[in-house]
Write a protein that holds these residues in place. Structure first.
Motif, PDB file in Angstrom:
ATOM      1  N   ILE A  68       1.032  -1.278  -0.330  1.00  0.00           N
ATOM      2  CA  ILE A  68       0.320  -0.090  -0.284  1.00  0.00           C
ATOM      3  C   ILE A  68       1.092   1.389  -0.248  1.00  0.00           C
ATOM      4  CG2 ILE A  68      -1.498   1.057   1.148  1.00  0.00           C
ATOM      5  CD1 ILE A  68      -2.091  -1.341   2.428  1.00  0.00           C
ATOM      6  N   GLN A  69       0.184   2.068  -0.778  1.00  0.00           N
ATOM      7  CA  GLN A  69       1.431   3.511  -1.174  1.00  0.00           C
ATOM      8  C   GLN A  69       0.630   4.512  -1.349  1.00  0.00           C
ATOM      9  OE1 GLN A  69       4.689   3.392  -1.279  1.00  0.00           O
ATOM     10  NE2 GLN A  69       4.881   0.757  -0.623  1.00  0.00           N
ATOM     11  N   THR A  70       0.626   5.883  -0.405  1.00  0.00           N
ATOM     12  CA  THR A  70      -0.193   6.826  -1.041  1.00  0.00           C
ATOM     13  C   THR A  70       0.707   8.085  -2.201  1.00  0.00           C
ATOM     14  OG1 THR A  70       0.627   7.968   1.555  1.00  0.00           O
ATOM     15  CG2 THR A  70      -1.635   6.837   0.908  1.00  0.00           C
ATOM     16  N   PHE A  71       0.454   8.486  -2.882  1.00  0.00           N
ATOM     17  CA  PHE A  71       0.681   9.445  -3.702  1.00  0.00           C
ATOM     18  C   PHE A  71      -0.531  10.675  -3.896  1.00  0.00           C
ATOM     19  CE2 PHE A  71      -1.462   6.380  -5.887  1.00  0.00           C
ATOM     20  CZ  PHE A  71      -2.172   6.986  -7.202  1.00  0.00           C
ATOM     21  N   ASN A  72      -0.023  12.172  -4.495  1.00  0.00           N
ATOM     22  CA  ASN A  72      -0.691  12.366  -4.657  1.00  0.00           C
ATOM     23  C   ASN A  72      -0.955  12.473  -7.008  1.00  0.00           C
ATOM     24  OD1 ASN A  72      -1.068  15.624  -5.843  1.00  0.00           O
ATOM     25  ND2 ASN A  72      -1.240  15.757  -3.925  1.00  0.00           N
ATOM     26  N   ARG A  73      -2.424  13.153  -6.925  1.00  0.00           N
ATOM     27  CA  ARG A  73      -2.866  13.297  -8.258  1.00  0.00           C
ATOM     28  C   ARG A  73      -3.628  13.970  -7.986  1.00  0.00           C
ATOM     29  NH1 ARG A  73      -5.067   7.368 -10.538  1.00  0.00           N
ATOM     30  NH2 ARG A  73      -2.809   7.145 -11.049  1.00  0.00           N
ATOM     31  N   GLY A  74      -3.420  14.819  -8.887  1.00  0.00           N
ATOM     32  CA  GLY A  74      -4.408  16.695  -9.245  1.00  0.00           C
ATOM     33  C   GLY A  74      -5.081  16.711  -7.548  1.00  0.00           C
ATOM     34  N   GLY A  75      -3.768  16.951  -7.088  1.00  0.00           N
ATOM     35  CA  GLY A  75      -4.320  17.653  -5.794  1.00  0.00           C
ATOM     36  C   GLY A  75      -4.468  17.247  -4.771  1.00  0.00           C
ATOM     37  N   GLU A  76      -4.857  15.521  -4.756  1.00  0.00           N
ATOM     38  CA  GLU A  76      -5.959  14.919  -4.298  1.00  0.00           C
ATOM     39  C   GLU A  76      -5.018  13.805  -4.263  1.00  0.00           C
ATOM     40  OE1 GLU A  76     -10.376  15.215  -5.305  1.00  0.00           O
ATOM     41  OE2 GLU A  76      -9.210  13.918  -6.330  1.00  0.00           O
ATOM     42  N   ALA A  77      -5.306  13.338  -2.600  1.00  0.00           N
ATOM     43  CA  ALA A  77      -4.602  12.317  -1.705  1.00  0.00           C
ATOM     44  C   ALA A  77      -5.323  10.527  -2.300  1.00  0.00           C
ATOM     45  CB  ALA A  77      -4.685  12.005  -0.550  1.00  0.00           C
ATOM     46  N   TRP A  78      -4.347  10.156  -2.929  1.00  0.00           N
ATOM     47  CA  TRP A  78      -4.254   8.831  -3.842  1.00  0.00           C
ATOM     48  C   TRP A  78      -3.681   7.317  -3.203  1.00  0.00           C
ATOM     49  CZ3 TRP A  78      -7.283   7.028  -8.074  1.00  0.00           C
ATOM     50  CH2 TRP A  78      -8.276   8.237  -9.260  1.00  0.00           C
ATOM     51  N   VAL A  79      -4.600   6.483  -3.393  1.00  0.00           N
ATOM     52  CA  VAL A  79      -3.241   5.438  -2.725  1.00  0.00           C
ATOM     53  C   VAL A  79      -3.434   3.835  -4.076  1.00  0.00           C
ATOM     54  CG1 VAL A  79      -5.799   4.563  -1.451  1.00  0.00           C
ATOM     55  CG2 VAL A  79      -3.099   3.328  -0.497  1.00  0.00           C
ATOM     56  N   SER A  80      -2.281   3.746  -3.937  1.00  0.00           N
ATOM     57  CA  SER A  80      -2.100   1.935  -4.565  1.00  0.00           C
ATOM     58  C   SER A  80      -1.513   0.962  -4.284  1.00  0.00           C
ATOM     59  CB  SER A  80      -1.090   2.440  -5.545  1.00  0.00           C
ATOM     60  OG  SER A  80       0.409   2.543  -4.892  1.00  0.00           O
ATOM     61  N   PHE A  81      -2.814  -0.383  -4.797  1.00  0.00           N
ATOM     62  CA  PHE A  81      -1.969  -1.160  -3.475  1.00  0.00           C
ATOM     63  C   PHE A  81      -2.196  -2.806  -5.169  1.00  0.00           C
ATOM     64  CE2 PHE A  81      -6.536  -0.471  -3.130  1.00  0.00           C
ATOM     65  CZ  PHE A  81      -7.491  -1.248  -3.336  1.00  0.00           C
ATOM     66  N   GLU A  82      -1.923  -3.459  -3.464  1.00  0.00           N
ATOM     67  CA  GLU A  82      -2.086  -4.726  -5.004  1.00  0.00           C
ATOM     68  C   GLU A  82      -2.782  -5.884  -3.754  1.00  0.00           C
ATOM     69  OE1 GLU A  82       1.662  -7.011  -6.414  1.00  0.00           O
ATOM     70  OE2 GLU A  82       2.660  -4.994  -6.453  1.00  0.00           O
ATOM     71  N   ALA A  83      -3.864  -6.740  -4.644  1.00  0.00           N
ATOM     72  CA  ALA A  83      -4.661  -7.327  -4.123  1.00  0.00           C
ATOM     73  C   ALA A  83      -4.495  -9.318  -4.621  1.00  0.00           C
ATOM     74  CB  ALA A  83      -5.718  -7.234  -4.371  1.00  0.00           C
ATOM     75  N   HIS A  84      -4.492 -10.261  -3.832  1.00  0.00           N
ATOM     76  CA  HIS A  84      -4.072 -11.217  -4.570  1.00  0.00           C
ATOM     77  C   HIS A  84      -6.352 -12.069  -4.178  1.00  0.00           C
ATOM     78  CE1 HIS A  84       0.058 -11.847  -2.787  1.00  0.00           C
ATOM     79  NE2 HIS A  84      -0.466 -12.152  -3.971  1.00  0.00           N
ATOM     80  N   PRO A  85      -7.038 -11.761  -5.331  1.00  0.00           N
ATOM     81  CA  PRO A  85      -8.272 -12.086  -4.967  1.00  0.00           C
ATOM     82  C   PRO A  85      -8.614 -13.633  -4.620  1.00  0.00           C
ATOM     83  CG  PRO A  85      -7.051 -11.365  -7.285  1.00  0.00           C
ATOM     84  CD  PRO A  85      -6.683 -11.172  -6.401  1.00  0.00           C
ATOM     85  N   VAL A  86      -7.815 -14.322  -5.791  1.00  0.00           N
ATOM     86  CA  VAL A  86      -8.153 -15.940  -5.393  1.00  0.00           C
ATOM     87  C   VAL A  86      -8.092 -16.859  -3.489  1.00  0.00           C
ATOM     88  CG1 VAL A  86      -7.977 -17.753  -6.506  1.00  0.00           C
ATOM     89  CG2 VAL A  86      -7.921 -16.072  -7.974  1.00  0.00           C
ATOM     90  N   GLN A  87      -9.094 -16.820  -3.280  1.00  0.00           N
ATOM     91  CA  GLN A  87      -8.827 -17.692  -2.113  1.00  0.00           C
ATOM     92  C   GLN A  87      -7.116 -18.537  -2.097  1.00  0.00           C
ATOM     93  OE1 GLN A  87     -10.402 -16.032  -0.053  1.00  0.00           O
ATOM     94  NE2 GLN A  87      -9.555 -16.830   1.911  1.00  0.00           N
ATOM     95  N   ASN A  88      -5.573 -17.800  -1.160  1.00  0.00           N
ATOM     96  CA  ASN A  88      -5.600 -19.260  -0.342  1.00  0.00           C
ATOM     97  C   ASN A  88      -4.010 -18.967  -1.900  1.00  0.00           C
ATOM     98  OD1 ASN A  88      -6.510 -20.135   1.284  1.00  0.00           O
ATOM     99  ND2 ASN A  88      -6.961 -21.273   0.762  1.00  0.00           N
ATOM    100  N   LEU A  89      -4.378 -17.801  -3.061  1.00  0.00           N
ATOM    101  CA  LEU A  89      -2.942 -18.155  -3.704  1.00  0.00           C
ATOM    102  C   LEU A  89      -2.491 -17.040  -3.895  1.00  0.00           C
ATOM    103  CD1 LEU A  89      -5.606 -20.254  -6.911  1.00  0.00           C
ATOM    104  CD2 LEU A  89      -3.658 -20.639  -5.080  1.00  0.00           C
TER     105      LEU A  89
END
Length: 478
Positions: free
Chosen positions: A41-62
């Motif tokens: 999880i990382q925060t960054f600025n876009r167009g003067g607003e706070a945004w967050v980027s992150f990664e997900a493993h959507p499939v269970q147990n993988l």
């Protein structure tokens, strides 16, 4: 009043705005907030607003596929889990699609690797829209394994799209670290900045791991780029060694970094390799000071602390008396030092050759500031493009090879005897050399990892990771 959706204790849903087409959710009316599995999880600025980027493993147990997501940051709140533990989490707002209906909900982001489900649907998201029958499951329909595979077959979710590369350093705002992160991202890789102080190791023959302070388990990296500051050499090398034991490729190995940081040992290795170095002397007792000075040809001479970097801990003693005073003063402080002949004809200039994977990719001449003898950029020196001689190129490449470094900043001084090796740096700065040469040195470092891991971009690589809001100096720096 609209008819409410009847749901069971677990249901399939999706998040179109995040590029997650299917994820199994635990439906829990006892939980107030909804949460989604997220890491890096990382925060960054876009167009003067706070945004967050992150990664997900959507499939269970993988751990594959991996989905990279971005969303506007709504808040950061303290959330208490069912076990009673409190955690401060990032909060986003995004569209939930379930049972043919779509509405916006708030999601907290947390690492749910140890939980039974990668998604928890809480009562705030269900309010006025759902009724739960806890005795049932998948009231809205089941998704088969083959259907799930189809959902994640497109180029956005291909598990091999880009390498996972960690930059192991201390300061994310440093030019060199920012450039490496940018270069990796531009080449389609998933870059993560890892603060050395916030990593800790699990030593276990069955399941070794590196944990991060935010709760992540860093066990799925493809490669790391060690950028270890001198004060963290011991721990940084131990951490690099642990990653290597887990099968993670290190652009510079822990052994190479460790021996390059020991100035005396590295000079001994270079000498053993038949490479030309300035005459140097080392002694333990202050009683040997006089003979030590004679050994390197007398004053003027250079006195160096073995632990110094970026020109710090380096003193020019212009007379014999000054040399004796400096050497004895350092020894009274119980620090290790060596003395080295002064190359007067160099006139405060030296060369920095940047070697990557056995090739010199860039070279500059550094010139000391007026009244200064150290040419380091960090000491006020200036950098300019220089044409290097074949013997200088050969010397730099062999020096990096002798110390086992895939990436090295090799410092050479021109003397009457020919080129002499001053030092080989395992975490060379990029700002001075990139600014002077206009070369993408950071990109060449990333290409070195690609070559070592035999990675080639696919034809869809340029588009992978995009879709809506989702996207599947000289001296030692860190």
């Amino acid at each position: 009043m609209d008819k409410k959706i009847i749901v069971g204790s677990e249901e399939w849903c999706s998040f179109p705005g995040l590029g997650i087409p299917a994820i199994k959710a635990r439906v829990d009316s006892g939980a107030k907030t909804s949460s989604l599995h997220a890491y890096n999880i990382q925060t960054f600025n876009r167009g003067g607003e706070a945004w967050v980027s992150f990664e997900a493993h959507p499939v269970q147990n993988l751990r594959r596929p991996r989905v990279r997501c971005e969303a506007r940051l709504l808040d950061r709140r303290t959330v208490r889990s069912s076990s009673g533990d409190s955690e401060k989490r990032f909060v986003i707002r995004t569209s939930l699609s379930i049972g043919g209906s779509v509405w916006d909900i708030e999601l907290t982001l947390t690492n749910r690797d140890t939980m039974g489900y990668r998604m928890l649907l809480g009562r705030e998201a269900m309010m006025g829209r759902m009724m739960v029958d806890p005795s049932e499951s998948f009231c809205l329909g089941e998704i088969t394994p083959s259907e799930l595979e189809e959902y994640y077959r497109d180029e956005h979710h291909i598990s091999g799209s880009g390498l996972r590369i960690g930059v192991l350093a201390s300061n994310p705002d440093l030019y060199s670290n920012q450039r490496i992160m940018e270069a990796g991202t531009e080449r389609g890789h998933r870059m993560t900045f890892l603060n050395i102080r916030q990593c800790y190791m699990k030593l276990d023959s069955a399941e070794p791991a590196v944990h991060y302070r935010d709760g992540r388990i860093l066990n799925n990296l493809d490669a790391i780029i060690p950028r270890i500051r001198p004060s963290l050499t011991f721990y940084g090398c131990a951490l690099t060694r642990h990653f290597e034991s887990m099968g993670v490729f290190a652009l510079n190995s822990s052994a190479a970094v460790s021996q390059s940081r020991d100035k005396l040992y590295s000079l001994q290795l270079l000498q053993e390799g038949g490479l030309n170095i300035p005459i140097s002397g080392f002694a333990n007792s202050p009683m040997d000071t006089s003979e030590l000075i004679e050994m390197v040809g007398g004053a003027p001479l250079i006195v160096k602390l073995l632990e110094g970097t970026q020109g710090r801990g380096v003193v020019l003693a212009e007379t014999r008396k000054a040399a004796e005073s400096v050497v004895n003063a350092f020894k009274s402080l119980k620090v290790n030092l060596l003395v080295q002949e002064f190359i007067r004809e160099a006139q405060g200039k030296d060369l920095r050759l940047f070697v990557i994977d056995g090739k010199v990719v860039a070279a500059i001449q550094r010139e000391a500031a007026p009244g200064e003898f150290r040419a380091n950029i960090h000491q006020g020196g200036t950098a300019s493009v220089v044409k290097i001689l074949p013997e200088e190129r050969k010397l730099a490449i062999k020096a990096a090879k002798v110390l086992g470094l895939k990436v090295a900043g090799v410092d050479i001084i021109r003397s009457k005897k020919g080129p002499l090796l001053l030092e080989v740096n395992s975490s060379p700065g990029l700002e001075g050399i990139e600014s002077a040469t206009r070369k993408d040195v950071a990109g060449s470092m990333i290409m070195g990892i690609e070559k070592a891991l035999k990675w080639r971009p696919s034809v869809t690589e340029s588009s992978a990771g995009r879709g809506g809001e989702s996207r599947s100096e000289s001296g030692s720096e860190s």
